[in-house]
Write a protein that holds these residues in place. Structure first.
Motif, PDB file in Angstrom:
ATOM      1  N   LEU A   1       2.381  -5.739  -8.776  1.00 51.18           N
ATOM      2  CA  LEU A   1       1.946  -5.867  -7.387  1.00 51.18           C
ATOM      3  C   LEU A   1       2.059  -7.316  -6.924  1.00 51.18           C
ATOM      4  O   LEU A   1       2.487  -7.585  -5.793  1.00 51.18           O
ATOM      5  CB  LEU A   1       0.500  -5.385  -7.228  1.00 51.18           C
ATOM      6  CG  LEU A   1       0.246  -3.885  -7.331  1.00 51.18           C
ATOM      7  CD1 LEU A   1      -1.234  -3.582  -7.128  1.00 51.18           C
ATOM      8  CD2 LEU A   1       1.080  -3.113  -6.314  1.00 51.18           C
ATOM      9  N   THR A   2       1.675  -8.242  -7.794  1.00 51.38           N
ATOM     10  CA  THR A   2       1.780  -9.658  -7.455  1.00 51.38           C
ATOM     11  C   THR A   2       3.231 -10.058  -7.234  1.00 51.38           C
ATOM     12  O   THR A   2       3.559 -10.790  -6.292  1.00 51.38           O
ATOM     13  CB  THR A   2       1.162 -10.518  -8.565  1.00 51.38           C
ATOM     14  OG1 THR A   2      -0.176 -10.088  -8.809  1.00 51.38           O
ATOM     15  CG2 THR A   2       1.162 -11.982  -8.180  1.00 51.38           C
ATOM     16  N   THR A   3       4.113  -9.571  -8.101  1.00 50.98           N
ATOM     17  CA  THR A   3       5.535  -9.870  -7.948  1.00 50.98           C
ATOM     18  C   THR A   3       6.071  -9.327  -6.643  1.00 50.98           C
ATOM     19  O   THR A   3       6.808 -10.013  -5.921  1.00 50.98           O
ATOM     20  CB  THR A   3       6.320  -9.276  -9.128  1.00 50.98           C
ATOM     21  OG1 THR A   3       5.817  -9.804 -10.352  1.00 50.98           O
ATOM     22  CG2 THR A   3       7.794  -9.605  -9.019  1.00 50.98           C
ATOM     23  N   VAL A   4       5.717  -8.096  -6.317  1.00 48.18           N
ATOM     24  CA  VAL A   4       6.168  -7.493  -5.061  1.00 48.18           C
ATOM     25  C   VAL A   4       5.648  -8.282  -3.868  1.00 48.18           C
ATOM     26  O   VAL A   4       6.386  -8.537  -2.900  1.00 48.18           O
ATOM     27  CB  VAL A   4       5.707  -6.023  -4.977  1.00 48.18           C
ATOM     28  CG1 VAL A   4       5.959  -5.443  -3.595  1.00 48.18           C
ATOM     29  CG2 VAL A   4       6.423  -5.184  -6.025  1.00 48.18           C
ATOM     30  N   ILE A   5       4.390  -8.676  -3.914  1.00 51.53           N
ATOM     31  CA  ILE A   5       3.796  -9.435  -2.808  1.00 51.53           C
ATOM     32  C   ILE A   5       4.548 -10.751  -2.599  1.00 51.53           C
ATOM     33  O   ILE A   5       4.865 -11.136  -1.465  1.00 51.53           O
ATOM     34  CB  ILE A   5       2.304  -9.700  -3.080  1.00 51.53           C
ATOM     35  CG1 ILE A   5       1.519  -8.391  -2.950  1.00 51.53           C
ATOM     36  CG2 ILE A   5       1.754 -10.735  -2.113  1.00 51.53           C
ATOM     37  CD1 ILE A   5       0.063  -8.518  -3.378  1.00 51.53           C
TER      38      ILE A   5
ATOM     39  N   ALA B   1       4.691   5.561  -5.207  1.00 56.97           N
ATOM     40  CA  ALA B   1       4.999   5.541  -6.640  1.00 56.97           C
ATOM     41  C   ALA B   1       3.958   6.333  -7.426  1.00 56.97           C
ATOM     42  O   ALA B   1       4.296   7.065  -8.368  1.00 56.97           O
ATOM     43  CB  ALA B   1       5.054   4.097  -7.129  1.00 56.97           C
ATOM     44  N   TYR B   2       2.709   6.197  -7.045  1.00 58.03           N
ATOM     45  CA  TYR B   2       1.636   6.943  -7.721  1.00 58.03           C
ATOM     46  C   TYR B   2       1.815   8.439  -7.543  1.00 58.03           C
ATOM     47  O   TYR B   2       1.681   9.220  -8.495  1.00 58.03           O
ATOM     48  CB  TYR B   2       0.295   6.484  -7.150  1.00 58.03           C
ATOM     49  CG  TYR B   2      -0.899   7.258  -7.669  1.00 58.03           C
ATOM     50  CD1 TYR B   2      -1.255   7.229  -9.013  1.00 58.03           C
ATOM     51  CD2 TYR B   2      -1.680   8.012  -6.787  1.00 58.03           C
ATOM     52  CE1 TYR B   2      -2.361   7.928  -9.477  1.00 58.03           C
ATOM     53  CE2 TYR B   2      -2.782   8.709  -7.247  1.00 58.03           C
ATOM     54  CZ  TYR B   2      -3.126   8.670  -8.588  1.00 58.03           C
ATOM     55  OH  TYR B   2      -4.217   9.365  -9.040  1.00 58.03           O
ATOM     56  N   GLY B   3       2.154   8.854  -6.316  1.00 58.22           N
ATOM     57  CA  GLY B   3       2.399  10.280  -6.089  1.00 58.22           C
ATOM     58  C   GLY B   3       3.596  10.792  -6.857  1.00 58.22           C
ATOM     59  O   GLY B   3       3.610  11.943  -7.311  1.00 58.22           O
TER      60      GLY B   3
ATOM     61  N   TYR C   1       8.422   0.354  -3.544  1.00 59.35           N
ATOM     62  CA  TYR C   1       8.300   1.606  -4.292  1.00 59.35           C
ATOM     63  C   TYR C   1       9.157   1.570  -5.560  1.00 59.35           C
ATOM     64  O   TYR C   1       8.680   1.926  -6.653  1.00 59.35           O
ATOM     65  CB  TYR C   1       8.710   2.780  -3.413  1.00 59.35           C
ATOM     66  CG  TYR C   1       9.097   4.013  -4.176  1.00 59.35           C
ATOM     67  CD1 TYR C   1       8.126   4.861  -4.709  1.00 59.35           C
ATOM     68  CD2 TYR C   1      10.438   4.326  -4.386  1.00 59.35           C
ATOM     69  CE1 TYR C   1       8.488   5.983  -5.434  1.00 59.35           C
ATOM     70  CE2 TYR C   1      10.800   5.453  -5.101  1.00 59.35           C
ATOM     71  CZ  TYR C   1       9.825   6.280  -5.621  1.00 59.35           C
ATOM     72  OH  TYR C   1      10.188   7.389  -6.342  1.00 59.35           O
ATOM     73  N   PHE C   2      10.401   1.150  -5.443  1.00 54.49           N
ATOM     74  CA  PHE C   2      11.294   1.179  -6.603  1.00 54.49           C
ATOM     75  C   PHE C   2      10.850   0.202  -7.689  1.00 54.49           C
ATOM     76  O   PHE C   2      11.020   0.473  -8.877  1.00 54.49           O
ATOM     77  CB  PHE C   2      12.732   0.887  -6.174  1.00 54.49           C
ATOM     78  CG  PHE C   2      13.438   2.080  -5.601  1.00 54.49           C
ATOM     79  CD1 PHE C   2      13.763   3.168  -6.390  1.00 54.49           C
ATOM     80  CD2 PHE C   2      13.757   2.131  -4.262  1.00 54.49           C
ATOM     81  CE1 PHE C   2      14.404   4.268  -5.868  1.00 54.49           C
ATOM     82  CE2 PHE C   2      14.392   3.224  -3.720  1.00 54.49           C
ATOM     83  CZ  PHE C   2      14.717   4.299  -4.523  1.00 54.49           C
ATOM     84  N   LEU C   3      10.293  -0.935  -7.297  1.00 58.02           N
ATOM     85  CA  LEU C   3       9.780  -1.857  -8.304  1.00 58.02           C
ATOM     86  C   LEU C   3       8.525  -1.302  -8.978  1.00 58.02           C
ATOM     87  O   LEU C   3       8.373  -1.385 -10.199  1.00 58.02           O
ATOM     88  CB  LEU C   3       9.457  -3.209  -7.663  1.00 58.02           C
ATOM     89  CG  LEU C   3      10.641  -4.119  -7.311  1.00 58.02           C
ATOM     90  CD1 LEU C   3      10.127  -5.429  -6.727  1.00 58.02           C
ATOM     91  CD2 LEU C   3      11.510  -4.388  -8.527  1.00 58.02           C
ATOM     92  N   ILE C   4       7.643  -0.724  -8.168  1.00 59.72           N
ATOM     93  CA  ILE C   4       6.352  -0.275  -8.698  1.00 59.72           C
ATOM     94  C   ILE C   4       6.495   0.994  -9.521  1.00 59.72           C
ATOM     95  O   ILE C   4       5.833   1.148 -10.556  1.00 59.72           O
ATOM     96  CB  ILE C   4       5.359  -0.065  -7.539  1.00 59.72           C
ATOM     97  CG1 ILE C   4       5.068  -1.408  -6.852  1.00 59.72           C
ATOM     98  CG2 ILE C   4       4.059   0.550  -8.041  1.00 59.72           C
ATOM     99  CD1 ILE C   4       4.260  -1.294  -5.589  1.00 59.72           C
TER     100      ILE C   4
ATOM    101  N   VAL D   1       0.838  -1.203   0.000  1.00 56.96           N
ATOM    102  CA  VAL D   1       0.000   0.000   0.000  1.00 56.96           C
ATOM    103  C   VAL D   1       0.871   1.250   0.000  1.00 56.96           C
ATOM    104  O   VAL D   1       0.695   2.156  -0.834  1.00 56.96           O
ATOM    105  CB  VAL D   1      -0.947  -0.003   1.215  1.00 56.96           C
ATOM    106  CG1 VAL D   1      -1.638   1.348   1.355  1.00 56.96           C
ATOM    107  CG2 VAL D   1      -1.987  -1.103   1.072  1.00 56.96           C
ATOM    108  N   VAL D   2       1.817   1.326   0.923  1.00 56.34           N
ATOM    109  CA  VAL D   2       2.673   2.515   1.015  1.00 56.34           C
ATOM    110  C   VAL D   2       3.537   2.661  -0.229  1.00 56.34           C
ATOM    111  O   VAL D   2       3.686   3.763  -0.778  1.00 56.34           O
ATOM    112  CB  VAL D   2       3.545   2.444   2.286  1.00 56.34           C
ATOM    113  CG1 VAL D   2       4.550   3.590   2.319  1.00 56.34           C
ATOM    114  CG2 VAL D   2       2.669   2.482   3.531  1.00 56.34           C
ATOM    115  N   GLY D   3       4.117   1.553  -0.696  1.00 55.97           N
ATOM    116  CA  GLY D   3       4.982   1.621  -1.872  1.00 55.97           C
ATOM    117  C   GLY D   3       4.231   2.039  -3.121  1.00 55.97           C
ATOM    118  O   GLY D   3       4.715   2.870  -3.907  1.00 55.97           O
TER     119      GLY D   3
END
Length: 260
Positions: free
Chosen positions: A179-183, A77-79, A138-141, A71-73
């Motif tokens: 997101l799936t990869t990060v999870i 990234a969106y911001g 964050y860096f991945l997303i 969620v935070v990452g």
């Protein structure tokens, strides 16, 4: 590939086969098959309440930590892609510097901070520590988000959608592969972590699964078949999780690498 497989399979074979032996069998024939296949080690372990409590602790810490990291990452990234400015550039540089600092350099300061806040020997304190993994997320997303068609976001903004609506209804569905990869990556890293639980948790009822494996070794003598059994039981959930999610790992890694 055959050589690499054998290199990995030999220790795994030794661990698994030892769980069906007694201490005497292991000493007599470390790599041989057991003379009699025994399940007493598994029965003794599974009848112990400590292993189930460890699984519950690990599950709580992993689920909450990974959820907060994603969620935070993703929001960070969106911001970052939503508004490019000197402020966001400076924040990105700070996060890059923080990401480059080795974890070992921050062990003592973070422990002191947790101690002053009364968070040592608590699952909450461990979850807060793992929240730092949001930088990796964050860096991945953010790299994946930069490949999104900005025209789509602009069209949604023109239609009256606000930043939160765009994030929830458009951005999150589009970045589902990463997101799936990060999870998956963060789940495996959190579940298998030893350093932070060993540093922060001292009570037996708050141990994670990895700590349970470590504490199966005695100070002077070790019941090696029981130790191997704890190791196998601790590996089973991770193995199942990875097998189920491996296709999403590959999809997330290659998604966005080819246009068209």
């Amino acid at each position: 590939m055959i050589g690499l497989t054998v290199l990995i399979a030999i220790p795994l074979y030794y661990v698994v086969i030892s769980t069906f032996k007694t201490q005497a069998d292991m000493s007599a024939s470390p790599f041989g098959l057991p003379a009699e296949w025994r399940l007493e080690n598994y029965a003794t372990l599974l009848m112990s309440g400590s292993i189930w409590q460890s699984f519950l602790n690990t599950l709580i810490v992993t689920v909450i930590s990974v959820f907060l990291q994603v969620v935070v990452g993703s929001m960070a990234a969106y911001g970052m892609i939503l508004r490019n400015s000197r402020l966001t550039a400076a924040i990105g540089a700070i996060m890059l510097i923080a990401f480059c600092i080795p974890m070992q350099a921050t062990l003592i300061p973070l422990y002191q901070m947790e101690a002053r806040l009364g968070l040592v020997n608590s699952l909450t304190g461990l979850i807060i520590i793992y929240l730092g993994g949001a930088i990796f997320s964050y860096f991945l997303i953010v790299g994946y988000m930069r490949k999104l068609p900005m025209e789509l976001l602009e069209a949604a903004r023109i239609d009256g959608a606000g930043p939160w609506r765009i994030y929830l209804s458009i951005v999150l569905p589009l970045i589902r592969p990463i997101l799936t990869t990060v999870i998956v990556f963060q789940t495996l890293a959190t579940w298998n972590d030893f350093v932070w639980p060993n540093l922060l948790l001292s009570s037996s009822d708050r141990r994670t699964v990895v700590l349970q494996v470590y504490n199966a070794m005695g100070q002077f003598t070790t019941d090696w078949p029981q130790f191997m059994t704890v190791t196998v039981v601790a590996l089973i959930p991770v193995f199942i999780f990875y097998v189920v999610c491996q296709r999403w790992i590959v999809a997330g890694l290659v998604a966005g690498s080819v246009k068209g």
